[in-house]
Design an enzyme around this catalytic site. Structure first.
Site, short mmCIF file in Angstrom:
data_model
loop_
_atom_site.label_atom_id
_atom_site.label_comp_id
_atom_site.label_asym_id
_atom_site.label_seq_id
_atom_site.Cartn_x
_atom_site.Cartn_y
_atom_site.Cartn_z
N ARG A 191 0.83 -1.20 0.00
CA ARG A 191 0.00 0.00 0.00
C ARG A 191 0.86 1.25 0.00
O ARG A 191 2.03 1.23 0.40
CB ARG A 191 -0.94 0.00 1.21
CG ARG A 191 -0.23 0.13 2.54
CD ARG A 191 -1.19 -0.11 3.69
NE ARG A 191 -0.51 0.01 4.99
CZ ARG A 191 -0.99 -0.47 6.13
NH1 ARG A 191 -2.16 -1.10 6.14
NH2 ARG A 191 -0.33 -0.32 7.27
N LYS A 242 5.57 -5.69 9.19
CA LYS A 242 5.22 -4.50 8.40
C LYS A 242 6.49 -3.68 8.20
O LYS A 242 7.14 -3.29 9.16
CB LYS A 242 4.15 -3.66 9.08
CG LYS A 242 3.70 -2.47 8.22
CD LYS A 242 2.58 -1.68 8.87
CE LYS A 242 3.11 -0.73 9.93
NZ LYS A 242 2.06 0.20 10.42
N TYR A 244 -9.83 7.12 6.56
CA TYR A 244 -10.42 7.15 7.90
C TYR A 244 -9.69 8.19 8.76
O TYR A 244 -8.62 8.70 8.38
CB TYR A 244 -10.35 5.77 8.57
CG TYR A 244 -8.98 5.12 8.52
CD1 TYR A 244 -8.01 5.37 9.48
CD2 TYR A 244 -8.66 4.24 7.48
CE1 TYR A 244 -6.77 4.77 9.42
CE2 TYR A 244 -7.42 3.64 7.41
CZ TYR A 244 -6.48 3.90 8.39
OH TYR A 244 -5.25 3.32 8.32
N ARG A 267 -7.84 8.61 12.25
CA ARG A 267 -7.20 7.75 13.25
C ARG A 267 -6.82 8.53 14.50
O ARG A 267 -6.17 9.58 14.43
CB ARG A 267 -5.96 7.07 12.67
CG ARG A 267 -5.07 6.40 13.71
CD ARG A 267 -4.12 5.39 13.10
NE ARG A 267 -4.85 4.20 12.66
CZ ARG A 267 -4.25 3.10 12.19
NH1 ARG A 267 -2.93 3.06 12.09
NH2 ARG A 267 -4.96 2.05 11.81
N LYS A 325 -9.31 -4.02 6.61
CA LYS A 325 -10.00 -3.00 5.80
C LYS A 325 -9.84 -3.32 4.31
O LYS A 325 -10.77 -3.18 3.52
CB LYS A 325 -9.45 -1.61 6.10
CG LYS A 325 -9.51 -1.20 7.57
CD LYS A 325 -8.92 0.19 7.75
CE LYS A 325 -8.83 0.58 9.21
NZ LYS A 325 -7.71 -0.12 9.91
#
Length: 464
Positions: free
Chosen positions: A218, A248, A320, A322, A414
């Site tokens: 991403r 990650k 979104y 956060r 998500k």
């Protein structure tokens, strides 16, 4: 009192009196929180009552509809439009932080983190995800704020500059920062993530089936528009029973270099030259070490190779707000709460794709069709724990989980939810949570008419 307490160096009588004062202040702060939640509930109840009355009027008097007009007027009122989180979440969190003595722990945490670089530390890391209903969001925020401070990146950066300047001066005074007051901040930050996949949703299906070393790639930025750095991130799935942990990794690229990177024109040699030139311009910036540069190179080339071999392109975006909670330099307990979550298709139906337009995210001027966006009806809470072997989770975490405000959804994603809802013809399988009854309205709003599952509002029905 423990060493992290602000009273650890005081005598017994003084500690007892100070503890009594702190407990009294904490109770007063909790009463303020309770009053705020009562006012918010009262306002929401009246807002819903107005909506139902106006909707009933429009149904009985279809020639003089007024629901949409009055709702738009209501949404312009200060008590609805204003964001009160800077006071009732951020500032309240700061006050609880002072009472806990987190600033003392932060100083100790810096030393501890430096010492841990020389010795291996065994932590049991767990991540759990929960759905939170909109009416419970404020209560959950207030609950967490009593135990963890709101972590705001920009504010922490300014604090770091002040502390560094004070340390260099030698007398604890930060020259050039005299009279500085930190600006008030909302408790949340807009986060955008563009997920890459191919026309067959290969990465989606691999993640759904939990294939060994399945990846998600991403492009993430913070704020409404990607004007600064964009983070290229790769998440690699590994099953916990194998003894390995999911990983990650990420590196930063200027927004202008993202398209050349996706086209494999911005090679590692060019990126290395850019990094060296950037460090040469900024003398105050810490130069990247050889080990760090090698790590970035490996990630840079592996991600670019995957993009080329799997023909990955911008496919889905998540947006979104956060709110992050964490004691700086202490990763033992971290929480993030994502609200106003929406997923949207990057390549519009019947229009040119991002790749054809040499873009890496959807053209904002192209209208979104109803079937190209889905709005998730819940907030998503993520609780991350990194505790020593045999150390139990804090009591407040267990109490929050058992409060009834959270619904645990194992391995919620998500990315997978967005792909399952917005690409029904390509997604061969869907995650288990899609069948949850609370998602029905959200799924119907995004479904195409051809499927027979769509819920299309009737003209003049008064839906806002």
């Amino acid at each position: 009192q423990d060493q992290g307490s602000p009273f650890s160096t005081l005598s017994g009588d003084v500690v007892e009196e100070a503890t009594r004062v702190v407990d009294a202040l904490r109770e007063r702060l909790q009463r303020v929180q309770d009053e705020f939640l009562r006012i918010e509930k009262f306002a929401n109840l009246n807002m819903m009552a107005c909506y139902k009355i106006l909707k009933k009027h429009d149904k009985l008097c279809p020639h003089t509809v007024c629901c949409r007009y009055y709702l738009e007027r209501l949404h312009q009122l200060p008590w609805i439009r204003a964001d009160h989180s800077s006071v009732f979440v951020v500032q309240m969190s700061d006050l609880f932080e002072l009472l806990r003595g987190d600033r003392t722990r932060k100083a100790n945490g810096k030393k501890k983190k430096a010492s841990e670089r020389d010795g291996a530390q065994d932590f049991v890391r767990t991540t759990r995800k929960y759905w939170v209903s909109p009416e419970d969001v404020s209560g959950v925020k207030q609950n967490i704020a009593q135990h963890l401070p709101v972590f705001l990146v920009e504010r922490e950066r300014v604090k770091g500059l002040v502390e560094a300047a004070a340390g260099e001066s030698g007398d604890g005074v930060a020259p050039g920062f005299a009279g500085l007051t930190l600006p008030s901040h909302a408790d949340s930050q807009m986060t955008n993530s563009v997920y890459l996949d191919n026309v067959h949703l290969e990465l989606y299906h691999a993640r759904l089936k939990k294939a060994p070393r399945a990846i998600a790639i991403r492009l993430r930025w913070y704020g409404p528009a990607p004007t600064g750095s964009v983070y290229v991130e790769r998440k690699t799935h590994r099953e916990s029973w194998t003894g390995e942990e999911s990983v990650k990794e990420r590196f930063a690229l200027p927004a202008a270099y993202i398209v050349p990177y996706l086209q494999c024109k911005h090679t590692w040699e060019k990126e290395e030259s850019r990094l060296r030139a950037q460090h040469a311009k900024n003398d105050r910036e810490r130069p990247t070490s050889g080990a760090e540069l090698k790590k970035i190179k490996t990630l840079f080339t592996e991600v670019q190779r995957a993009i080329e071999s799997k023909q990955l392109q911008p496919t889905l975006r998540t947006v979104y707000m956060r709110t992050a909670f964490q004691v700086p330099y202490d990763a033992s307990v971290r929480c993030s709460l994502d609200t106003s979550l929406a997923m949207l298709v990057e390549n519009p139906a019947g229009g040119p794709s991002c790749t054809a337009l040499e873009r890496w995210y959807r053209d904002p001027s192209v209208p979104l069709h109803r079937t190209e966006v889905t709005r998730f009806p819940h907030a998503v809470l993520e609780i991350k724990l990194a505790l020593g072997e045999g150390v139990a989770a804090p009591d407040w975490v267990n109490e929050l989980v058992a409060s009834g405000a959270l619904t645990e959804v194992h391995k919620f994603s998500k990315f997978m939810h967005g792909c399952a809802v917005l690409f029904p013809d390509t997604a061969q399988e869907v995650p288990y949570w899609v069948d949850d009854v609370s998602l029905r309205d959200s799924l119907q709003h995004s479904a195409s008419v051809e499927t027979g599952a769509a819920r299309v509002p009737r003209p003049g029905a008064g839906d806002a």
